[in-house]
Design an enzyme around this catalytic site. Structure first.
Site, PDB file in Angstrom:
ATOM      1  N   HIS A 219       0.816  -1.223   0.000  1.00  0.00           N
ATOM      2  CA  HIS A 219       0.000   0.000   0.000  1.00  0.00           C
ATOM      3  C   HIS A 219       0.849   1.273   0.000  1.00  0.00           C
ATOM      4  CE1 HIS A 219      -3.403  -2.515   1.326  1.00  0.00           C
ATOM      5  NE2 HIS A 219      -2.692  -2.923   2.351  1.00  0.00           N
ATOM      6  N   ASP A 220       1.669   1.415   1.053  1.00  0.00           N
ATOM      7  CA  ASP A 220       2.348   2.697   1.259  1.00  0.00           C
ATOM      8  C   ASP A 220       3.490   2.945   0.265  1.00  0.00           C
ATOM      9  OD1 ASP A 220       0.532   3.105   3.256  1.00  0.00           O
ATOM     10  OD2 ASP A 220       1.895   2.650   4.903  1.00  0.00           O
TER      11      ASP A 220
END
Ligand code: BDR
Ligand code: CA
Length: 313
Positions: free
Chosen positions: A239-240
């Site tokens: 995600h990040d």
């Protein structure tokens, strides 16, 4: 050079995202601010310092932020990120010291210094960013852009929630903060679960084996961070790192403008990010889109960059 400030709650994928950013030659990381989310504020701050120290980075200010969401109790996710927040990775107590400013102070200083040349990258709950907007609403016009990892917009086959069927963790942890940010008028790009859970952008068990085989100091750290989640879930959603990659190189992703509202009251829908997907020609009382929602990613290029910048191959 793209100047960025990263607001983060490390967190396994946050740690990977910090490594990505700090090894990206086109990006100047001007500051790191930490926020409660995956782990407490104290652990988030310590983990950010540990990662910078591991990489031998000096001179990047790291400032502590909110210890709790604006109106709610913290609900940390240690069952995912482990007791320390860094999965199976064990790093020494950091010698680096935090900056004397608060997260809000550092954000406002950097916006004043770089103005539109600064991109804020928020990869945790939006508590610090909302707090900065409450102190200085002009921030919304003064900064270049805010890129967030957050939301589940139902605009791709993967756009479902993770913490509930409809809500993504960062928005759900502090929905009031997210609402302030989404309604602020700040130029906003959202990298949500619609793209971060697309299997083409995940770290597969095969990729983990390749990383484990490298045996370098950095590859060992990455493997220790990721191993447990790759085994438990058959792969790891990046995600990040994907949000950081999109902030550094916007050509990596395709976005579409949407009007998005954040649900702050629903019994079953708290933290849902509702994108208006109706044909604008049929909408009564049309509003201007407030979010560029990420709808697809050049997955091959992203994975190439991840291996190069995070793992160091
Ligand atoms: C987001 O929540 C956290 O668990 C991750 O660090 C990421 O920022 C995904 O929903
Ligand atoms: Ca995060």
């Amino acid at each position: 050079m793209r100047h960025i400030l990263i607001d983060t709650d490390p967190g396994i994928d946050d740690a990977l995202a910090l490594i990505f950013a700090l090894n990206s030659p086109e990006a100047g990381v001007e500051g790191v601010t930490t926020v409660v989310g995956n782990v407490t504020q104290e652990k988030a701050l310590k983990n950010a310092l540990k990662i910078l120290e591991f990489l031998g980075v000096e001179g990047v200010p790291v400032a502590p932020g909110s210890t709790r969401p604006l109106l709610r109790e913290p609900r940390v996710a240690e069952e995912i990120h482990g007791k320390t927040g860094l999965g199976g990775a064990v790093l020494p107590e950091p010698r680096l010291r935090p900056d004397e400013r608060s997260a809000v102070g550092l954000i406002l200083d950097k916006v004043e210094e770089f103005g539109r040349d600064l991109t804020l990258v928020a990869i945790g709950p939006l508590t610090n960013i909302a707090s900065a907007l409450l102190v200085e609403p002009r921030l919304a016009e003064e900064v270049g852009r805010l890129v967030i990892m957050g939301g589940a917009f139902h605009v791709t086959p993967y756009g479902f929630g993770n913490v509930t069927p409809v809500a993504e963790f960062n928005i759900w942890h502090d929905p009031e903060a997210a609402k302030i940010v989404f309604d602020s008028g700040i130029p906003l790009t959202a990298v949500g679960l619609d793209v971060t859970t697309d299997p083409r952008n995940r770290l597969s068990p095969e990729a983990l084996r390749e990383i484990e085989g490298l045996g370098t100091r950095r590859a060992c750290l990455v493997a220790d961070l990721c191993r447990d989640l790759v085994h438990r879930f058959g792969g790891l959603n990046l995600h990040d790192p994907l949000a950081v990659a999109a902030a550094i190189d916007p050509r990596l992703v395709r976005t579409k403008p949407y009007v998005v509202d954040v649900e702050t009251r629903g019994e079953l829908t708290l933290g849902m990010t509702i994108a208006d997907r109706r044909d604008p020609r049929r909408v009564w009382r049309r509003r201007e889109p407030n979010v560029d929602v990420c709808v697809s990613v050049d997955g091959d290029r992203f994975m190439e960059l991840f291996m190069e910048r995070v793992v160091g191959v």
